[in-house]
Motif scaffolding. Structure first.
Motif, short mmCIF file in Angstrom:
data_model
loop_
_atom_site.label_atom_id
_atom_site.label_comp_id
_atom_site.label_asym_id
_atom_site.label_seq_id
_atom_site.Cartn_x
_atom_site.Cartn_y
_atom_site.Cartn_z
N LEU A 142 0.84 -1.19 0.00
CA LEU A 142 0.00 0.00 0.00
C LEU A 142 0.87 1.25 0.00
O LEU A 142 1.69 1.44 0.91
N VAL A 143 0.73 2.09 -1.00
CA VAL A 143 1.44 3.35 -1.01
C VAL A 143 0.68 4.34 -0.13
O VAL A 143 -0.55 4.29 -0.04
N ALA A 144 1.40 5.22 0.52
CA ALA A 144 0.78 6.17 1.46
C ALA A 144 0.17 7.35 0.72
O ALA A 144 0.79 7.94 -0.17
N HIS A 145 -1.06 7.70 1.09
CA HIS A 145 -1.66 8.91 0.55
C HIS A 145 -1.13 10.12 1.33
O HIS A 145 -0.51 9.98 2.38
N ASP A 146 -1.40 11.29 0.81
CA ASP A 146 -0.96 12.54 1.44
C ASP A 146 -2.03 12.99 2.43
O ASP A 146 -3.14 13.36 2.04
N ASP A 147 -1.69 12.97 3.72
CA ASP A 147 -2.65 13.37 4.75
C ASP A 147 -3.11 14.81 4.59
O ASP A 147 -4.26 15.15 4.86
N ALA A 148 -2.20 15.66 4.14
CA ALA A 148 -2.51 17.09 4.05
C ALA A 148 -3.56 17.38 2.99
O ALA A 148 -4.45 18.23 3.17
N THR A 149 -3.48 16.69 1.86
CA THR A 149 -4.41 16.94 0.76
C THR A 149 -5.54 15.93 0.71
O THR A 149 -6.52 16.11 -0.04
N GLY A 150 -5.42 14.83 1.46
CA GLY A 150 -6.45 13.80 1.43
C GLY A 150 -6.55 13.10 0.10
O GLY A 150 -7.63 12.67 -0.32
N CYS A 151 -5.41 12.96 -0.58
CA CYS A 151 -5.42 12.40 -1.93
C CYS A 151 -4.15 11.58 -2.15
O CYS A 151 -3.26 11.51 -1.29
N VAL A 152 -4.06 10.94 -3.30
CA VAL A 152 -2.86 10.21 -3.70
C VAL A 152 -2.65 10.41 -5.20
O VAL A 152 -3.62 10.47 -5.96
N GLY A 153 -1.40 10.54 -5.60
CA GLY A 153 -1.11 10.79 -7.00
C GLY A 153 -0.15 9.77 -7.57
O GLY A 153 0.37 8.91 -6.86
N GLU A 308 -21.30 21.88 -8.65
CA GLU A 308 -20.80 21.39 -7.36
C GLU A 308 -19.58 22.18 -6.90
O GLU A 308 -19.40 22.42 -5.70
N ALA A 309 -18.73 22.59 -7.85
CA ALA A 309 -17.58 23.43 -7.49
C ALA A 309 -18.05 24.76 -6.92
O ALA A 309 -17.47 25.30 -5.96
N ARG A 310 -19.11 25.30 -7.49
CA ARG A 310 -19.67 26.56 -7.00
C ARG A 310 -20.24 26.39 -5.59
O ARG A 310 -20.03 27.24 -4.71
N LEU A 311 -20.94 25.27 -5.36
CA LEU A 311 -21.48 25.01 -4.03
C LEU A 311 -20.36 24.83 -3.01
O LEU A 311 -20.44 25.35 -1.88
N THR A 312 -19.33 24.10 -3.40
CA THR A 312 -18.19 23.88 -2.49
C THR A 312 -17.49 25.18 -2.16
O THR A 312 -17.12 25.43 -1.01
N GLU A 313 -17.31 26.02 -3.17
CA GLU A 313 -16.68 27.33 -2.95
C GLU A 313 -17.51 28.16 -1.97
O GLU A 313 -16.96 28.79 -1.06
N ALA A 314 -18.82 28.12 -2.13
CA ALA A 314 -19.69 28.88 -1.23
C ALA A 314 -19.61 28.32 0.18
O ALA A 314 -19.58 29.08 1.16
N GLY A 335 -8.29 18.00 4.33
CA GLY A 335 -7.82 18.17 2.96
C GLY A 335 -7.52 19.61 2.59
O GLY A 335 -7.07 19.89 1.47
N GLY A 336 -7.77 20.53 3.52
CA GLY A 336 -7.46 21.94 3.27
C GLY A 336 -8.61 22.68 2.61
O GLY A 336 -9.49 22.09 1.98
N ALA A 337 -8.59 23.99 2.75
CA ALA A 337 -9.68 24.83 2.23
C ALA A 337 -9.66 24.94 0.72
O ALA A 337 -10.71 24.93 0.07
N ASP A 338 -8.48 25.07 0.15
CA ASP A 338 -8.37 25.28 -1.30
C ASP A 338 -7.73 24.06 -1.93
O ASP A 338 -6.51 23.96 -2.04
N ASN A 339 -8.56 23.14 -2.37
CA ASN A 339 -8.08 21.88 -2.93
C ASN A 339 -8.86 21.59 -4.20
O ASN A 339 -10.03 21.24 -4.15
N PRO A 340 -8.21 21.74 -5.37
CA PRO A 340 -8.94 21.57 -6.64
C PRO A 340 -9.41 20.14 -6.89
O PRO A 340 -10.20 19.90 -7.80
N ARG A 341 -8.95 19.19 -6.09
CA ARG A 341 -9.35 17.79 -6.29
C ARG A 341 -10.73 17.49 -5.69
O ARG A 341 -11.31 16.44 -5.93
N ARG A 342 -11.27 18.42 -4.91
CA ARG A 342 -12.51 18.16 -4.16
C ARG A 342 -13.70 17.98 -5.09
O ARG A 342 -13.89 18.73 -6.04
N GLU A 343 -14.53 16.96 -4.80
CA GLU A 343 -15.71 16.67 -5.61
C GLU A 343 -16.97 16.70 -4.74
O GLU A 343 -17.48 15.69 -4.30
N GLY A 344 -17.46 17.91 -4.48
CA GLY A 344 -18.75 18.07 -3.83
C GLY A 344 -18.86 17.62 -2.40
O GLY A 344 -19.96 17.45 -1.89
N LEU A 345 -17.74 17.43 -1.72
CA LEU A 345 -17.76 16.91 -0.35
C LEU A 345 -16.77 17.66 0.52
O LEU A 345 -15.64 17.90 0.10
#
Length: 421
Positions: A142-153, A308-314, A335-345
């Motif tokens: 298992l590769v480790a995800h990034d705790d700060a961004t809540g994602c893995v690349g 959804e991006a608009r709702l998340t921004e709001a 995952g931080g306030a400004d994270n372009p990977r976010r999908e409606g959550l």
């Protein structure tokens, strides 16, 4: 575009059951879409219709022939919706069951080597991979995800990809952090080193947000749970590539072809997914001038993503004169306030108040959310952050900015109350 086109949001919301009212509790805002999206009214009608039909496929009568034709049509609809001109689709008990079956087949049916995944994944893939890797005597890495961004690349996968990587799993979107993963980029890195690796993606959390494109991912398996994409409980949908299909897998002895389905198929399940595809087709026609069906489905996905991006921004940065979550004292955004990977959550914690209490207080104010605990479902995300639990606020394209505003007012009152205690 959804909220800016006169009458469109009302038309969208009118197509869903219980859009603003719980049948058990009364009026409410539904921000628990990650746990199961609202159901299309057409799906409700279709489910009732086909539950009443006594006939099954494979008989010599008009009803049986019609059922077979409807299943075939649904598979064609799936191919357009997912953009999967090759391979095949089938249904199973649930998304989790299908992931287990695909992963089991891949691990048991490939040569000795490694099984690769990430710590970001839902336990559906991690559990299946670990179990069957142990059975097959293959190391599970298992590769480790990034705790700060809540994602893995792909950069996280890259050091662990070896020529003997036989099976790899990828989570498309996290149900805890809400962050989307670049499946195609990770798959490309795997293919560069292990071109015959069987790559299986968990699309369960991603599907409701649109923009699905299996052809571009270069993978071998993709699974979703239709109840999370406007259909109903009781079935999952899987796609397998020709490569995965060629691996020996379980089916009835002497069954014709090389089937994946067990037992008599639920025609109603297939047809309700055609309802989902028809909805995306309709929405795409409302937000674009496209004449091609696939193009309309793509346009619908783009409109859903933008809304959804608009709702998340709001929600994060505020709307009108209301402060967003990023500005409310005591609130932490996973995952931080400004994270372009976010999908409606957006998952949050409130200082000095446990998540279940926050969820209860929101419910008392007419807002449905959910607690994610550091258990077998979400501990892989929350435990490294030192969190025992978090509040998951998940939106979909039928939610409105007015609903976000009501949530912000409520969560500000709750957070201020916690600090005052």
């Amino acid at each position: 575009m959804l909220s800016q086109t006169p009458g469109l949001m009302e038309a969208v919301r009118d197509r869903f059951a219980h859009v603003d009212t719980c049948p058990f509790e009364g009026p409410r805002i539904f921000f628990e879409n990650a746990g199961g999206a609202l159901t299309l009214k057409s799906v409700v009608d279709t489910s009732a219709k086909f539950a009443a039909i006594p006939d099954n496929q494979g008989r010599d009568n008009p009803a049986a022939h019609a059922l077979v034709a409807l299943i075939e049509r649904a598979k064609q609809d799936m191919a357009v919706f997912f953009n999967a001109p090759k391979g095949q689709f089938f249904v199973g008990e649930s998304g989790t069951e299908l992931l287990f079956r695909l992963i089991r087949t891949a691990i048991v049916g490939t040569d000795p080597g490694r099984v690769l995944g990430s710590t970001l994944e839902h336990p559906a893939t991690r559990s299946a991979a670990r179990h069957w890797a142990e059975v097959a005597g293959k190391p599970h890495v298992l590769v480790a995800h990034d705790d700060a961004t809540g994602c893995v690349g792909p950069e996280a996968y890259l050091p662990e990809i070896t020529p003997d990587t036989r099976v790899a799993t990828i989570l498309h979107t996290s149900p805890v952090t809400g962050m989307g993963v670049d499946v195609a980029a990770i798959a490309a890195e795997i293919r560069a080193v292990a071109p015959e690796c069987i790559i299986i993606a968990d699309g369960i959390q991603h599907a409701a947000h649109g923009r699905l494109d299996i052809e571009s991912y270069d993978i071998d398996g993709y699974v979703i749970s239709p109840y999370k994409v406007f259909s109903r409980h009781g079935y999952g949908v899987a796609w397998v590539s020709d490569r995965l299909n060629a691996i020996k897998h379980e089916h009835l002895i002497d069954a014709p072809g090389n089937p994946w389905e067990f037992g008599t198929r639920d025609t109603g399940a297939y047809v309700t997914f055609s309802d989902v595809v028809a909805y995306f087709d309709w929405l795409g026609g409302e937000v674009s001038d496209e004449t091609d069906r696939r193009a309309r489905i793509v346009a619908a996905g783009e409109a859903i993503h933008a809304h959804e991006a608009r709702l998340t921004e709001a929600m994060i940065h505020g709307t009108g004169n209301l402060k967003g979550l990023a500005e409310i004292a005591g609130i932490t955004i996973i995952g931080g306030a400004d994270n372009p990977r976010r999908e409606g959550l957006v998952s949050i914690t409130v200082a000095d108040m446990e998540a279940p209490e926050v969820v209860t207080k929101l419910r008392e104010r007419g807002i449905r959310t959910h607690t994610r605990k550091a258990d077998h479902y979400s501990g892989n995300i929350l435990t490294p952050l030192g969190m025992a639990s978090a509040v998951r606020v998940s939106m979909c394209h039928y939610n409105t900015e007015a609903e976000v505003a009501q949530f912000l007012q409520a969560i500000r009152e709750i957070a201020e109350g916690a600090q005052a205690c």
